[in-house]
Design a protein around this motif. Structure first.
Motif, PDB file in Angstrom:
ATOM      1  N   ASN A   1       0.929  -1.002   0.176  1.00 44.62           N
ATOM      2  CA  ASN A   1      -0.091   0.137  -0.251  1.00 44.62           C
ATOM      3  C   ASN A   1       1.099   0.832   0.030  1.00 44.62           C
ATOM      4  OD1 ASN A   1      -3.215  -0.555   0.145  1.00 44.62           O
ATOM      5  ND2 ASN A   1      -1.677  -1.945   1.909  1.00 44.62           N
ATOM      6  N   ARG A   2       2.444   0.958   1.290  1.00 44.44           N
ATOM      7  CA  ARG A   2       3.305   2.770   1.291  1.00 44.44           C
ATOM      8  C   ARG A   2       3.613   2.887  -0.873  1.00 44.44           C
ATOM      9  NH1 ARG A   2       7.901   3.628   4.901  1.00 44.44           N
ATOM     10  NH2 ARG A   2       8.919   5.133   3.599  1.00 44.44           N
TER      11      ARG A   2
ATOM     12  N   SER B 214       3.396   5.620  -3.533  1.00 45.76           N
ATOM     13  CA  SER B 214       4.179   6.775  -3.695  1.00 45.76           C
ATOM     14  C   SER B 214       4.390   6.206  -5.343  1.00 45.76           C
ATOM     15  CB  SER B 214       5.453   5.986  -3.597  1.00 45.76           C
ATOM     16  OG  SER B 214       5.947   6.119  -1.984  1.00 45.76           O
ATOM     17  N   ALA B 215       3.776   5.551  -6.183  1.00 44.42           N
ATOM     18  CA  ALA B 215       4.015   4.966  -6.606  1.00 44.42           C
ATOM     19  C   ALA B 215       3.182   5.929  -7.805  1.00 44.42           C
ATOM     20  CB  ALA B 215       4.119   3.579  -7.534  1.00 44.42           C
TER      21      ALA B 215
ATOM     22  N   GLU C 190      -0.629  -6.164   4.699  1.00 45.37           N
ATOM     23  CA  GLU C 190       0.677  -5.094   5.714  1.00 45.37           C
ATOM     24  C   GLU C 190       1.806  -5.544   4.956  1.00 45.37           C
ATOM     25  OE1 GLU C 190      -0.281  -6.302  10.110  1.00 45.37           O
ATOM     26  OE2 GLU C 190      -1.996  -6.083   9.731  1.00 45.37           O
ATOM     27  N   ARG C 191       2.311  -6.641   4.864  1.00 47.29           N
ATOM     28  CA  ARG C 191       3.679  -6.376   4.231  1.00 47.29           C
ATOM     29  C   ARG C 191       4.013  -7.899   3.149  1.00 47.29           C
ATOM     30  NH1 ARG C 191       8.804  -3.901   4.147  1.00 47.29           N
ATOM     31  NH2 ARG C 191       7.400  -2.464   5.315  1.00 47.29           N
ATOM     32  N   ALA C 192       5.284  -8.148   1.989  1.00 43.96           N
ATOM     33  CA  ALA C 192       5.374  -9.062   1.621  1.00 43.96           C
ATOM     34  C   ALA C 192       6.412  -9.377   1.815  1.00 43.96           C
ATOM     35  CB  ALA C 192       3.901  -9.242   0.908  1.00 43.96           C
TER      36      ALA C 192
ATOM     37  N   HIS D 175      11.294   1.810   4.736  1.00 40.02           N
ATOM     38  CA  HIS D 175      11.030   1.911   2.906  1.00 40.02           C
ATOM     39  C   HIS D 175      10.243   1.812   1.811  1.00 40.02           C
ATOM     40  CE1 HIS D 175      15.296   4.032   4.548  1.00 40.02           C
ATOM     41  NE2 HIS D 175      15.233   2.892   4.414  1.00 40.02           N
ATOM     42  N   ASP D 176       9.733   2.313   0.463  1.00 35.63           N
ATOM     43  CA  ASP D 176       9.144   1.824   0.041  1.00 35.63           C
ATOM     44  C   ASP D 176       8.983   0.671  -0.691  1.00 35.63           C
ATOM     45  OD1 ASP D 176       7.790   4.275  -0.462  1.00 35.63           O
ATOM     46  OD2 ASP D 176       8.667   4.948  -2.142  1.00 35.63           O
TER      47      ASP D 176
END
Length: 322
Positions: free
Chosen positions: A46-47, A51-52, A78-80, A185-186
């Motif tokens: 999602n972050r 940014s993209a 949430e994260r990968a 970070h992204d």
């Protein structure tokens, strides 16, 4: 009064006993990195999408391509983290293990069943149960398991068994490197030098330096302990990479490797850029080429003791849209 409030908060924080503060959580995937894993890529989808979008890259189109094949909506993550064994054999360049932490609205076991294609076959490794699915990668059955916290781990069966029988941290260089990484970070890429060298040497026939590999590249690989690269699409420094060796002599060899590789990339880039300019979709062409131009032409190398730092400034073509 305005100054008093922050001062009071700071006093309270500083007076809190250290023992009462929870240790920082290890980056997702650390506990699943096996001895043969050499590279990790970790991201908050999602972050990264935010940014993209800010720099004109259509992340939503990429997600639309990912979801039908993986049964994963990136918005629910949430994260990968992807853990990679390079050159696993045959004509396969790499074999990944994916670690997915979903939001609390997603049931891990249900999601595992969807990702593996329905009816599952139970199996065991390292005293733990995992499931084999109904589709294959490179002729090998895909498998996985859902951890207690709902995290789903997915990969080919051999890789999943390697994860479940990995052993202690001392045998897992990538786990140590990932645990030490700053993931705010992204996108973050982490490389462990030891398993990377071992894999390259094994593929080369059990020797050390592979035939045809330039001396500066192998010397740098031999000296490399870990490397970490952080990408932040909207920051002034779009890429910051740190290459760590054991000492200053090792850093000299690592820098020599980087200079050799970057010089070769700069020479080959104009022709490659023409091909990309013709082949990239119009809506990603500008930002993508601006980023690659900056990496190839505007990078800076600096040596700080045993560490070589490479930075890339954000190009004008990647400026956040207003």
């Amino acid at each position: 009064m305005t100054r008093f409030v922050p001062a009071l908060l700071a006093t309270v924080w500083l007076s809190t006993p250290v023992a009462a503060q929870a240790p920082p959580a290890k980056p997702l995937g650390t506990e699943y990195a096996a001895p043969n894993h050499a590279v990790a890529i970790t991201v908050d989808p999602n972050r990264l999408a935010k940014s993209a979008k800010a720099v004109g890259l259509p992340a939503d189109k990429l997600w639309a391509q990912i979801e039908p094949n993986t049964k994963v909506d990136p918005a629910t993550l949430e994260r990968a983290t992807v853990l990679i064994e390079p050159l696993p054999g045959g004509n396969v360049a790499f074999m990944p293990v994916g670690v997915f932490r979903f939001t609390d609205k997603v049931d891990g076991k249900t999601k595992l069943t969807e990702m593996l294609g329905g009816a599952l076959t139970p199996a065991t490794a390292g005293g733990r149960t995992y499931s084999k699915g109904n589709w294959k990668i490179a002729g090998t059955t895909v498998a996985g398991f859902a951890a207690a916290d709902g995290t789903v781990v997915l990969g080919v069966a051999d890789m999943i068994e390697g994860v479940l029988t990995a052993g202690g941290d001392a045998k897992r260089p990538l786990a140590a490197a990932l645990a030490a990484a700053d993931t705010d970070h992204d996108l973050v890429l982490v490389v462990a030098g030891k398993p990377l060298r071992e894999r390259i040497a094994k593929v080369a026939g059990g020797g050390k330096k592979p035939a045809g590999m330039p001396d500066p590249v192998w010397a740098g690989l031999e000296a490399l302990d870990t490397a970490t690269a952080a990408v932040d699409l909207t920051a002034d420094t779009v890429v910051r990479a740190e290459f760590r060796a054991a000492d200053a002599d090792g850093a000299k060899a690592v820098r020599g490797m980087l200079e050799f590789a970057l010089t070769a990339a700069k020479a080959a880039y104009p022709d490659a850029r023409k091909g990309m300019e013709a082949g990239l979709p119009p809506d990603v062409k500008g930002p993508t080429l601006a980023l690659l131009d900056a990496v190839v032409n505007d990078h800076t190398l600096a040596t700080d003791g045993a560490t070589v730092v490479m930075t890339v400034p954000r190009p004008k073509g990647l400026a956040p849209k207003k």
